[in-house]
Motif scaffolding. Structure first.
Motif, mmCIF file in Angstrom:
data_model
loop_
_atom_site.group_PDB
_atom_site.id
_atom_site.type_symbol
_atom_site.label_atom_id
_atom_site.label_comp_id
_atom_site.label_asym_id
_atom_site.label_seq_id
_atom_site.Cartn_x
_atom_site.Cartn_y
_atom_site.Cartn_z
ATOM 1 N N UNK A 18 0.832 -1.204 0.000
ATOM 2 C CA UNK A 18 0.000 0.000 0.000
ATOM 3 C C UNK A 18 0.873 1.262 0.000
ATOM 4 N N UNK A 19 1.922 1.238 0.798
ATOM 5 C CA UNK A 19 2.860 2.370 0.909
ATOM 6 C C UNK A 19 3.488 2.692 -0.445
ATOM 7 N N UNK A 20 3.871 1.661 -1.190
ATOM 8 C CA UNK A 20 4.498 1.859 -2.498
ATOM 9 C C UNK A 20 3.480 2.162 -3.596
ATOM 10 N N UNK A 21 2.255 1.662 -3.451
ATOM 11 C CA UNK A 21 1.223 1.918 -4.454
ATOM 12 C C UNK A 21 0.731 3.365 -4.359
ATOM 13 N N UNK A 22 0.742 3.908 -3.163
ATOM 14 C CA UNK A 22 0.263 5.271 -2.943
ATOM 15 C C UNK A 22 1.138 6.297 -3.652
ATOM 16 N N UNK A 23 2.447 6.071 -3.629
ATOM 17 C CA UNK A 23 3.404 7.016 -4.209
ATOM 18 C C UNK A 23 4.681 6.264 -4.562
ATOM 19 N N UNK A 26 11.691 4.971 -3.204
ATOM 20 C CA UNK A 26 13.002 4.398 -3.504
ATOM 21 C C UNK A 26 13.301 3.315 -2.471
ATOM 22 N N UNK A 27 14.321 2.520 -2.741
ATOM 23 C CA UNK A 27 14.693 1.426 -1.835
ATOM 24 C C UNK A 27 15.004 1.940 -0.433
ATOM 25 N N UNK A 28 15.677 3.075 -0.365
ATOM 26 C CA UNK A 28 16.084 3.624 0.930
ATOM 27 C C UNK A 28 14.862 3.970 1.793
ATOM 28 N N UNK A 29 13.844 4.573 1.176
ATOM 29 C CA UNK A 29 12.625 4.923 1.923
ATOM 30 C C UNK A 29 11.903 3.678 2.424
ATOM 31 N N UNK A 30 11.830 2.660 1.578
ATOM 32 C CA UNK A 30 11.149 1.417 1.947
ATOM 33 C C UNK A 30 11.908 0.719 3.076
ATOM 34 N N UNK A 31 13.218 0.655 2.934
ATOM 35 C CA UNK A 31 14.041 0.019 3.969
ATOM 36 C C UNK A 31 13.873 0.746 5.310
ATOM 37 N N UNK A 32 13.849 2.086 5.274
ATOM 38 C CA UNK A 32 13.685 2.875 6.505
ATOM 39 C C UNK A 32 12.312 2.632 7.124
ATOM 40 N N UNK A 33 11.285 2.565 6.279
ATOM 41 C CA UNK A 33 9.922 2.307 6.762
ATOM 42 C C UNK A 33 9.869 0.958 7.477
ATOM 43 N N UNK A 34 10.509 -0.038 6.895
ATOM 44 C CA UNK A 34 10.523 -1.362 7.515
ATOM 45 C C UNK A 34 11.303 -1.363 8.829
ATOM 46 N N UNK A 55 6.498 -5.499 -8.926
ATOM 47 C CA UNK A 55 6.556 -4.168 -9.553
ATOM 48 C C UNK A 55 6.004 -3.032 -8.681
ATOM 49 N N UNK A 56 6.033 -3.193 -7.364
ATOM 50 C CA UNK A 56 5.646 -2.095 -6.477
ATOM 51 C C UNK A 56 6.813 -1.124 -6.313
ATOM 52 N N UNK A 63 12.974 7.496 -9.902
ATOM 53 C CA UNK A 63 13.854 8.606 -10.271
ATOM 54 C C UNK A 63 13.195 9.499 -11.320
ATOM 55 N N UNK A 64 12.555 8.892 -12.306
ATOM 56 C CA UNK A 64 11.890 9.675 -13.354
ATOM 57 C C UNK A 64 10.726 10.487 -12.782
ATOM 58 N N UNK A 65 9.946 9.876 -11.922
ATOM 59 C CA UNK A 65 8.814 10.584 -11.309
ATOM 60 C C UNK A 65 9.313 11.719 -10.416
ATOM 61 N N UNK A 66 10.377 11.459 -9.666
ATOM 62 C CA UNK A 66 10.958 12.460 -8.773
ATOM 63 C C UNK A 66 11.447 13.666 -9.570
ATOM 64 N N UNK A 67 12.225 13.406 -10.610
ATOM 65 C CA UNK A 67 12.775 14.476 -11.454
ATOM 66 C C UNK A 67 11.649 15.269 -12.102
ATOM 67 N N UNK A 68 10.689 14.559 -12.654
ATOM 68 C CA UNK A 68 9.568 15.197 -13.323
ATOM 69 C C UNK A 68 8.814 16.129 -12.371
#
Length: 157
Positions: A18-23, A26-34, A55-56, A63-68
């Motif tokens: 759910x966390x990744x589907x919402x927005x 990156x790996x670092x954010x997911x790892x920190x959340x866990x 594919x979550x 990176x593309x979404x962030x830059x955009x």
């Protein structure tokens, strides 16, 4: 005394899906959340692999979404975008791929519009101080120094 909420592997996986589907994440954010959920390192690895397989989680897409988003909404320059992605432990190749998504003509057009607006909003009478404020504003936002200095000379006289 407050006890820590614990999660089973299944609960944590659903929560992170759910966390990744919402927005995009990156790996670092997911790892920190866990880690914040007090998951053990083995469980973290299992969940991240699951998110990648389903594919979550996709670093290039992030990176593309962030830059955009940061370019179009916050009007950050390439240097700031690169710096912020490096802070998120994104690979140099992925960063370069994402930065290339910005078209040169659009980049320069946005810089031109922003610089004209900023020049009008600076209420400084001293030319040198006005130029410094202009330059500081754009360098902080990661625009290339050669563009900024050239535009400052051109617009502020």
């Amino acid at each position: 005394m407050q006890s820590k909420k614990t999660y089973t592997l299944e609960e944590a996986t659903r929560k992170l899906e759910h966390y990744c589907a919402y927005q995009e994440r990156c790996h670092k954010e997911v790892r920190q959340k866990l880690k914040d959920m007090y998951m053990i390192p083995e469980a973290i690895d299992v969940i991240i692999v699951h998110l990648l397989e389903h594919n979550f989680l996709d670093e290039t897409r992030f990176a593309k979404a962030f830059v955009n988003g940061k370019f179009r909404i916050k009007h950050w320059g390439r240097q700031r975008l690169t710096y912020e992605l490096k802070k998120k432990d994104i690979s140099k190749i992925t960063i370069n791929q994402a930065i290339k998504e910005i078209e040169e003509t659009e980049y320069l057009k946005i810089f031109q519009n922003l610089s004209e607006k900023k020049t009008d909003t600076i209420k400084e009478t001293n030319v040198y101080k006005k130029r410094k404020k202009f330059i500081d504003y754009f360098l902080y936002r990661g625009w290339e120094s050669h563009l900024v200095y050239k535009k400052a000379q051109e617009l502020i006289k």
